[in-house]
Design an enzyme around this catalytic site. Structure first.
Site, PDB file in Angstrom:
ATOM      1  N   ARG A   1      -9.363   3.949 -12.848  1.00 30.28           N
ATOM      2  CA  ARG A   1      -8.535   3.559 -14.001  1.00 30.28           C
ATOM      3  C   ARG A   1      -9.362   3.393 -15.274  1.00 30.28           C
ATOM      4  O   ARG A   1      -9.075   2.524 -16.107  1.00 30.28           O
ATOM      5  CB  ARG A   1      -7.769   2.263 -13.727  1.00 30.28           C
TER       6      ARG A   1
ATOM      7  N   ARG B   1      -5.606   0.311 -20.016  1.00 27.10           N
ATOM      8  CA  ARG B   1      -5.243  -0.740 -20.971  1.00 27.10           C
ATOM      9  C   ARG B   1      -6.382  -1.627 -21.436  1.00 27.10           C
ATOM     10  O   ARG B   1      -6.236  -2.346 -22.420  1.00 27.10           O
ATOM     11  CB  ARG B   1      -4.130  -1.616 -20.376  1.00 27.10           C
TER      12      ARG B   1
ATOM     13  N   ARG C   1      -0.601   3.863 -26.451  1.00 24.77           N
ATOM     14  CA  ARG C   1       0.474   3.398 -25.577  1.00 24.77           C
ATOM     15  C   ARG C   1       1.561   2.670 -26.362  1.00 24.77           C
ATOM     16  O   ARG C   1       2.722   2.631 -25.947  1.00 24.77           O
ATOM     17  CB  ARG C   1      -0.149   2.499 -24.502  1.00 24.77           C
TER      18      ARG C   1
ATOM     19  N   ASP D   1      -0.493  10.255 -12.618  1.00 21.79           N
ATOM     20  CA  ASP D   1      -0.261   9.219 -11.614  1.00 21.79           C
ATOM     21  C   ASP D   1      -0.045   9.884 -10.264  1.00 21.79           C
ATOM     22  O   ASP D   1       0.348  11.047 -10.195  1.00 21.79           O
ATOM     23  CB  ASP D   1       0.958   8.362 -11.980  1.00 21.79           C
TER      24      ASP D   1
ATOM     25  N   TYR E   1       6.086   4.596  -1.169  1.00 20.06           N
ATOM     26  CA  TYR E   1       6.901   4.464  -2.383  1.00 20.06           C
ATOM     27  C   TYR E   1       8.263   5.152  -2.240  1.00 20.06           C
ATOM     28  O   TYR E   1       9.270   4.623  -2.690  1.00 20.06           O
ATOM     29  CB  TYR E   1       6.157   5.032  -3.596  1.00 20.06           C
TER      30      TYR E   1
HETATM   31  O1  1CP Z   1      -7.871   6.310 -12.815  1.00 20.43           O
HETATM   32  C1  1CP Z   1      -7.420   6.839 -13.860  1.00 20.43           C
HETATM   33  O2  1CP Z   1      -7.829   6.525 -15.001  1.00 20.43           O
HETATM   34  C2  1CP Z   1      -6.411   7.968 -13.727  1.00 20.43           C
HETATM   35  C3  1CP Z   1      -5.036   7.589 -13.836  1.00 20.43           C
HETATM   36  C4  1CP Z   1      -4.296   6.950 -12.681  1.00 20.43           C
HETATM   37  C5  1CP Z   1      -4.535   7.005 -11.295  1.00 20.43           C
HETATM   38  C6  1CP Z   1      -5.691   7.655 -10.564  1.00 20.43           C
HETATM   39  C7  1CP Z   1      -3.114   6.234 -12.875  1.00 20.43           C
HETATM   40  C8  1CP Z   1      -2.485   5.961 -14.179  1.00 20.43           C
HETATM   41  N1  1CP Z   1      -2.611   5.907 -11.650  1.00 20.43           N
HETATM   42  C9  1CP Z   1      -3.465   6.345 -10.674  1.00 20.43           C
HETATM   43  C10 1CP Z   1      -3.339   6.235  -9.213  1.00 20.43           C
HETATM   44  C11 1CP Z   1      -2.314   5.346  -8.652  1.00 20.43           C
HETATM   45  N2  1CP Z   1      -1.047   5.080  -9.098  1.00 20.43           N
HETATM   46  C12 1CP Z   1      -2.483   4.658  -7.433  1.00 20.43           C
HETATM   47  C13 1CP Z   1      -3.708   4.784  -6.554  1.00 20.43           C
HETATM   48  C14 1CP Z   1      -4.801   3.868  -6.948  1.00 20.43           C
HETATM   49  C15 1CP Z   1      -4.504   2.391  -6.768  1.00 20.43           C
HETATM   50  O3  1CP Z   1      -4.387   1.952  -5.595  1.00 20.43           O
HETATM   51  O4  1CP Z   1      -4.405   1.692  -7.780  1.00 20.43           O
HETATM   52  C16 1CP Z   1      -1.313   3.934  -7.183  1.00 20.43           C
HETATM   53  C17 1CP Z   1      -1.026   3.042  -6.002  1.00 20.43           C
HETATM   54  C18 1CP Z   1      -0.407   4.207  -8.232  1.00 20.43           C
HETATM   55  C19 1CP Z   1       0.974   3.725  -8.372  1.00 20.43           C
HETATM   56  C20 1CP Z   1       1.134   3.037  -9.655  1.00 20.43           C
HETATM   57  N3  1CP Z   1       1.370   3.678 -10.834  1.00 20.43           N
HETATM   58  C21 1CP Z   1       0.994   1.664  -9.925  1.00 20.43           C
HETATM   59  C22 1CP Z   1       0.684   0.589  -8.880  1.00 20.43           C
HETATM   60  C23 1CP Z   1       1.942  -0.032  -8.390  1.00 20.43           C
HETATM   61  C24 1CP Z   1       1.715  -0.876  -7.160  1.00 20.43           C
HETATM   62  O5  1CP Z   1       2.462  -0.654  -6.190  1.00 20.43           O
HETATM   63  O6  1CP Z   1       0.816  -1.749  -7.148  1.00 20.43           O
HETATM   64  C25 1CP Z   1       1.187   1.483 -11.307  1.00 20.43           C
HETATM   65  C26 1CP Z   1       1.171   0.201 -12.070  1.00 20.43           C
HETATM   66  C27 1CP Z   1       1.417   2.778 -11.858  1.00 20.43           C
HETATM   67  C28 1CP Z   1       1.599   3.143 -13.289  1.00 20.43           C
HETATM   68  C29 1CP Z   1       0.330   3.613 -13.906  1.00 20.43           C
HETATM   69  N4  1CP Z   1      -0.414   4.665 -13.432  1.00 20.43           N
HETATM   70  C30 1CP Z   1      -1.496   4.883 -14.273  1.00 20.43           C
HETATM   71  C31 1CP Z   1      -1.408   3.923 -15.332  1.00 20.43           C
HETATM   72  C32 1CP Z   1      -2.369   3.819 -16.497  1.00 20.43           C
HETATM   73  C33 1CP Z   1      -0.272   3.138 -15.094  1.00 20.43           C
HETATM   74  C34 1CP Z   1       0.251   1.999 -15.960  1.00 20.43           C
HETATM   75  C35 1CP Z   1       1.247   2.545 -16.928  1.00 20.43           C
HETATM   76  C36 1CP Z   1       1.263   1.812 -18.229  1.00 20.43           C
HETATM   77  O7  1CP Z   1       0.376   2.053 -19.095  1.00 20.43           O
HETATM   78  O8  1CP Z   1       2.182   1.015 -18.390  1.00 20.43           O
END
Ligand code: 1CP
Length: 343
Positions: free
Chosen positions: A27, A31, A40, A76, A151
């Site tokens: 990540r 943010r 954003r 994502d 999911y």
């Molecule tokens: O790492 C990076 O910079 C690349 C971008 C990236 C990646 C690799 C994002 C952007 N998401 C992910 C992977 C991802 N998404 C995972 C696997 C890694 C982990 O375990 O954290 C998972 C589980 C998700 C699902 C997801 N998408 C969540 C988690 C929800 C949960 O169940 O806990 C969330 C919050 C998102 C939205 C998301 N994805 C990425 C961002 C920056 C965001 C937030 C969106 C925003 O800015 O509001």
């Protein structure tokens, strides 16, 4: 002339001694960066992800600011799932309005080519490949079948994901069929990212740690192998990250994965003892260590490096994604320590 030595990240993936210990941060585009927050404020997350110029910009933000050794595509894990016919929103985690609830729901799922469903991702990969410096390889990624299964059956996030775990027990055949469908879609998606220029491919398995080793190896690991085997001819490193999966590592020993990601709960020396020498390890600083003072952060980073030992296959990373309220200066300091731990 630019630096002729091979990128440290790719060297470490191949278990060859890199010219310096590589580091990237899960990540890393996000943010905690003011420049991300500024974009954003103007655009929703889906728009950032689906507009190639914006996805490229966000991917490059941390690369401009820090001396990182790899870039990860801004997208994502749920991105390619929309093309299967799921109605997807982010609030901020994924929400699916039409989840799978019964085996019959599998009949409505579509399989389409990535060029059709996620052309914006592939365009972003092509542009990034042209714009990134040669020593910063681009990591493409996808969600592992079981994590996506969680999911699409739950319909959103959950602490325990009881709906998907119940589905796995009640309808094992349909569950395996769904895992295979998800594996095929992720395989095509990863192959398309590779064809567009991704230089390593990572599979995020954020929820496999909810499973016991028997269930994991009988029902879930085959879908991961299916993806791994389908990527073999690409020749690029394959990274598998079973978050919360310390208790699954025995079942992964001997799998043909180039790199295994380890979360912060297990010291790398113990992961190495379980997995053997034929794999690189990625991780595993506790994300909370970025809230320590400078000296505390330095100590915590050095401890991870000590735990990694002398094996050339170590890619420094956090044990999970970086928290949104981390001070970016702490990230710069961490990168300095990793690149020069004796300073
Ligand atoms: O790492 C990076 O910079 C690349 C971008 C990236 C990646 C690799 C994002 C952007 N998401 C992910 C992977 C991802 N998404 C995972 C696997 C890694 C982990 O375990 O954290 C998972 C589980 C998700 C699902 C997801 N998408 C969540 C988690 C929800 C949960 O169940 O806990 C969330 C919050 C998102 C939205 C998301 N994805 C990425 C961002 C920056 C965001 C937030 C969106 C925003 O800015 O509001």
């Amino acid at each position: 002339m630019s630096d002729p030595s091979p990128p440290p990240f790719l060297e470490a993936c191949a278990r060859r001694a890199p010219s310096r210990r590589p580091i990237w941060i899960m990540r890393q585009a996000g943010r905690y960066l003011p420049e991300y927050r500024a974009l954003r404020e103007q655009h929703g997350f889906m728009t950032l992800m689906k507009t190639p110029d914006l996805a490229v910009e966000v991917t490059l933000q941390p690369i401009r600011r820090f001396d990182l050794d790899a870039a990860i595509l801004f997208a994502d894990i749920m991105t390619p799932v929309e093309g299967m016919g799921f109605d997807l929103e982010f609030a901020p985690g994924p929400v699916i309005a039409n989840p799978v609830r019964t085996p019959a729901d599998l009949d409505r799922l579509r399989t389409a080519e990535p060029e059709e469903t996620v052309p914006f991702v592939l365009e972003a990969v092509r542009t990034l490949r042209a714009e990134l410096p040669a020593h910063v390889p681009l990591i493409g990624f996808a969600g592992a079948p079981f994590t996506l299964f969680c999911y699409v059956v739950q319909g959103g996030s959950s602490k325990s994901f009881m709906a998907p775990r119940g589905f796995l027990r009640r309808h094992p055949d349909a569950a395996v069929a769904l895992l295979e469908r998800l594996a095929d879609v992720q395989l095509a998606y990863l192959r398309a990212q590779h064809a567009a220029g991704a230089q390593a491919l990572m599979l995020f398995d954020s929820w496999s740690g909810l499973l016991g080793p028997e269930t994991f190896s009988e029902l879930v690991l085959p879908s991961v192998r299916r993806i791994r085997q389908g990527l073999a001819d690409t020749g690029v490193p394959f990274i598998y990250f079973p978050f919360g999966g310390s208790t699954l590592l025995e079942t992964l020993r001997g799998e043909p994965f180039d790199v295994v990601g380890i979360d912060w709960r297990l010291p790398l020396s113990r992961a190495r003892a379980i997995l053997g020498d034929d794999v690189a390890l990625q991780g595993n600083l506790d994300p909370a260590a970025l809230f320590a003072d400078r000296a505390g952060l330095t100590r915590a980073a050095r401890r991870v490096i000590d735990e990694a030992g002398t094996h050339p296959g170590h890619i420094f990373n956090l044990g999970h994604g970086i928290e949104p309220d981390v001070d970016p200066d702490q990230v710069a300091h961490l990168i300095d320590v990793v690149h020069d731990p004796s300073d």
